[in-house]
Design an enzyme around this catalytic site. Structure first.
Site, PDB file in Angstrom:
ATOM      1  N   ASP A  47       0.832  -1.203   0.000  1.00  0.00           N
ATOM      2  CA  ASP A  47       0.000   0.000   0.000  1.00  0.00           C
ATOM      3  C   ASP A  47       0.873   1.263   0.000  1.00  0.00           C
ATOM      4  O   ASP A  47       1.660   1.483   0.929  1.00  0.00           O
ATOM      5  CB  ASP A  47      -0.868  -0.057   1.281  1.00  0.00           C
ATOM      6  CG  ASP A  47      -2.003   0.920   1.266  1.00  0.00           C
ATOM      7  OD1 ASP A  47      -2.060   1.756   0.351  1.00  0.00           O
ATOM      8  OD2 ASP A  47      -2.852   0.846   2.190  1.00  0.00           O
ATOM      9  N   ASP A  57     -10.237   3.989  -1.353  1.00  0.00           N
ATOM     10  CA  ASP A  57     -10.949   3.020  -0.504  1.00  0.00           C
ATOM     11  C   ASP A  57     -12.457   3.136  -0.712  1.00  0.00           C
ATOM     12  O   ASP A  57     -12.991   4.237  -0.766  1.00  0.00           O
ATOM     13  CB  ASP A  57     -10.667   3.311   0.974  1.00  0.00           C
ATOM     14  CG  ASP A  57      -9.213   3.072   1.320  1.00  0.00           C
ATOM     15  OD1 ASP A  57      -8.405   2.896   0.399  1.00  0.00           O
ATOM     16  OD2 ASP A  57      -8.894   3.074   2.514  1.00  0.00           O
TER      17      ASP A  57
HETATM   18  C1  GLA Z   1      -5.324   2.247   2.797  1.00  0.00           C
HETATM   19  C2  GLA Z   1      -5.835   1.086   1.973  1.00  0.00           C
HETATM   20  C3  GLA Z   1      -6.871   0.314   2.760  1.00  0.00           C
HETATM   21  C4  GLA Z   1      -6.259  -0.182   4.057  1.00  0.00           C
HETATM   22  C5  GLA Z   1      -5.660   0.970   4.840  1.00  0.00           C
HETATM   23  C6  GLA Z   1      -4.839   0.503   6.026  1.00  0.00           C
HETATM   24  O1  GLA Z   1      -6.307   3.181   3.059  1.00  0.00           O
HETATM   25  O2  GLA Z   1      -6.347   1.535   0.747  1.00  0.00           O
HETATM   26  O3  GLA Z   1      -7.365  -0.754   1.995  1.00  0.00           O
HETATM   27  O4  GLA Z   1      -5.287  -1.152   3.768  1.00  0.00           O
HETATM   28  O5  GLA Z   1      -4.803   1.760   4.033  1.00  0.00           O
HETATM   29  O6  GLA Z   1      -4.288   1.561   6.722  1.00  0.00           O
END
Ligand code: GLA
Length: 698
Positions: A405, A468
């Site tokens: 990520d 997200d």
């Molecule tokens: C980002 C990702 C999420 C999750 C969070 C964890 O926002 O896109 O899917 O993994 O980080 O902190």
């Protein structure tokens, strides 16, 4: 600065409001449904989360959103009026320009233009008799930059005791459609399974039906063994090639034996069908622990999710140390790495290897999460400058999946142009491919730099296509719309990832870190699951499995729906037809057996009848239609297939050609309609005539 008191603006409507009428603030009209061009609409706050402030005046009540924004309200003829003070939030520093509109049954009944820095302006509308109200904010014609739009002191008045319909009341809601599991054995394994030469294989045969079921495997290549008691196939194959293994399953109920061939494809590609499993983030966010992971593992088995093909159990953020949160939470405190530089998990994860071993003991696979930056999005330790070392730790512990990520990588990125976005993924992709273990590489950088066009080159098996998603309709529907051009990049081993599922109880629905039921209506949940399967997206369950309800379980375990996601052709769906006025759209994807899956998506709140018009889509002959959610044949059709789809729901069908039916030769596959139909229409308009289907190539 002046602070205005709640609902003072409704004084402007004192004459229209009579004793007993109900005043309903805008933020109590199902705000999760308000669409916002950036971020999400907020109650009592600007879109950036600050106090609502327009022209130097602070407002305690109201809604902050961002152009373009729409909010639909079903008033059912009970609304009387609407009033608000509107303007561009001061957080834009005097920039931005927007237009606020109130639309009643399709007619603009109030309109106010606003510029950054101006004082809030009154907007009011008489809504007597209106059935559908839309509050709209447009960008004022100059692009959406700085268009943080505030509806301050916004209030509707409704006839005595009445209120707007909730999203679920606006339309017929679908109940459980998945039929009760058949007692006959069914093997739910994907047709093709990729593995690199010599890498360990752990594969549990997913079988449903009334136990005891006897299973067996024929044609096992040297190096593989199958344990019928645990249904786990393990070992490794050194030589590249294709190795078909025929599995059978039998019980006393069915009069026949169920067979399924799974071809183990030994080469350089893995994840030949989209990964399916469970991830901790939507259920627990920063509260994950070894104990919660083990409970999830047990639940996957107890609920039989593994028998439907869910096999990865993935820890998301927060298995590492977290210097910031560690100040108040001792379980996250301590040195981030050991003296030799290896990553040191936090106290909630006392033994990463033991956890992976536990997951493997159930025939499941283990996943974890990191960032190419120094810190993850939650502030835990990332892999920056320790990439190879971390990859080796994952192997030493036995992990099978890495979600990588971006997060803090922005602070350390280098290179120019595309390079800047791609480097960290190419780097980790190489390091993972070098390891003596197959690790699914899941890129998470929110779709930046058109990742679908290069994610596979970087060694990615899947890549997030959006920011997200959350359990709200604007979020899920926005995620769906974002996939329209991505179908061409979906292939076995390389998947567009529309993000984890937000079905069932999750932390976003709850308050203060607690969980609550998904805020999506039942229809919206059907759309979510149907479309993720159409996209061939990874399917990562995101809810707490200890409190899962029957409805959520029924959404996750419909084997005919899951088979669309897992189709070995790996063709992602394209939107082949859209009626923007009606809000309806048709998505289609070809399947390996020559049939076509169609999703009939109704983006409107109200039920709509619409059809799959065969000739228009270049389909000829007769087609047998299978309703996938109901697992029921709907008959054979020669011209079109129609359905009435409730608001925000999706009707999912599979059309199989009957007696030589097929596509016109001008179409390579059904998805060509995504470009062909708009193209034909443009040309027809240019010629002043209507276009024939596949004009000139019959
Ligand atoms: C980002 C990702 C999420 C999750 C969070 C964890 O926002 O896109 O899917 O993994 O980080 O902190």
């Amino acid at each position: 600065m002046t602070t205005r008191l709640v609902l003072s603006a409704c004084a402007a409507f004192a004459s229209a409001v009579s004793f007993g009428d109900t005043l309903i603030p805008l933020d109590e009209t199902g705000l999760v449904r308000m669409r916002s061009g950036f971020g999400s609409a907020k109650s009592g706050k600007s879109v950036d989360g600050n106090a609502l402030r327009v022209g130097g005046v602070e407002y305690r009540r109201g809604v902050g959103t961002h152009a373009p924004s729409t909010h639909r309200i079903a008033a059912n003829g009970n609304a009387l009026s609407f009033s608000a003070l509107v303007g561009v939030d001061d957080e834009c520093g005097g920039k931005g320009s927007v237009v606020f509109r109130v639309i009643a049954d399709g007619k603009v009944v109030a309109e106010v233009a606003a510029q950054g820095g101006e004082a809030a302006k009154q907007i009011s509308a008489d809504l007597a008799g209106t059935k559908r109200i839309v509050l709209e904010v447009t960008d004022g014609g100059d692009g959406m930059h700085y268009d943080h739009a505030d509806w301050c002191d916004a209030v509707f008045s409704f006839k005595d005791g009445t209120k707007p319909l909730s999203a679920a009341e606006m339309t017929r809601q679908l109940g459980i459609l998945t039929p009760k599991a058949s007692p006959s054995p069914r093997i739910n394994a994907p047709a093709r399974y990729g593995v690199r030469p010599g890498r360990p294989i752990l594969f549990k045969l997913p079988v449903t039906g009334l136990e005891p079921i006897e299973v067996s495997a024929k044609g096992l290549p040297g190096g593989l063994s199958f344990d019928p008691a645990t249904r786990i196939l393990s070992g490794s194959i050194a030589k590249p090639g294709e190795y078909p293994v025929v599995f059978s399953a039998q019980n006393t109920v069915a009069g026949r034996v169920e067979f399924k061939t799974v071809t183990f494809v030994v080469g350089d590609r893995i994840a030949l069908t989209p990964p399916m499993g469970w991830n901790s983030w939507n259920a627990f966010a920063g509260g994950v622990s070894d104990a919660k992971m083990r409970t999830a593992v047990d639940k996957i088995v107890e609920l039989g999710l593994d028998a439907h093909g869910y096999s990865y159990v993935n820890i998301d953020d927060f298995w590492q140390k977290n210097p910031q949160n560690g100040k108040s939470d001792p379980t996250l405190a301590g040195p981030e790495r050991n003296a030799d530089g290896t990553i040191a998990p936090n106290a909630r994860f006392p033994d990463m290897k033991a956890l992976a071993d536990y997951i493997h003991s159930k025939g499941l696979k283990a996943g974890l999460y990191s960032s190419p930056g120094p810190y993850t999005c939650g502030g835990c330790t990332g892999s920056w400058l320790h990439e190879l070392q971390d990859a080796k730790s994952y192997v030493a512990w036995g992990y099978d999946y890495l979600k990588y990520d971006w997060c803090s990588y922005t602070g350390v990125q280098s290179g120019e142009g595309h390079d800047k976005y791609r480097r960290p993924y190419f780097l980790m992709g190489r390091f993972l491919a070098m390891q003596p273990r197959d690790i699914v590489f899941s890129l998470c950088q929110y779709g930046w730099d058109e990742v679908s066009t290069w994610g596979a080159l970087a060694g990615g098996n899947c890549w997030r296509t959006t920011g997200d998603i959350f359990d709200t309709w604007p979020s899920v529907y926005g995620g769906i719309r974002a996939q329209a051009a991505l179908w061409q990049y979906s292939a076995p081993g390389a998947w567009n990832d529309a993000d984890m599922l937000v079905l069932g109880r999750n932390v976003w629905a709850g308050k203060g870190g607690g969980q609550d039921d998904s805020r999506l209506t039942p229809n919206e949940q059907y759309t979510h699951m149907s479309m993720w399967c159409m996209f061939a997206s990874p399917l990562m369950i995101g809810c707490d499995l200890t409190t899962i309800d029957e409805f959520t379980l029924s959404l996750l375990t419909n084997d005919e729906v899951l088979a669309i996601d897992q189709d070995p052709l790996g063709a992602g769906a394209a939107r082949v037809l859209e009626n923007a006025d009606e809000g309806t759209e048709l998505w289609a994807r070809p399947l390996a057996d020559g049939s076509i899956a169609f999703a009939m998506l109704n983006g409107d709140e109200e039920e709509k009848g619409f059809s799959i018009p065969f000739a228009k889509l270049g389909m000829r002959g007769r087609w047998k239609v299978r309703d996938l959610w109901r697992q029921r044949d709907d008959g054979t059709f020669g011209e079109s297939y129609s359905a009435s789809v409730p608001g925000h729901a999706t009707h999912l069908v599979k059309l199989s050609p009957v007696d030589g039916a097929g596509l016109k030769p001008c179409l390579r596959d059904i998805r060509d309609n995504a470009w062909r139909l708009p193209f034909d229409a443009d040309r027809a308009q240019a010629r002043g005539a209507s276009a024939g289907p596949c004009a000139g190539c019959d």
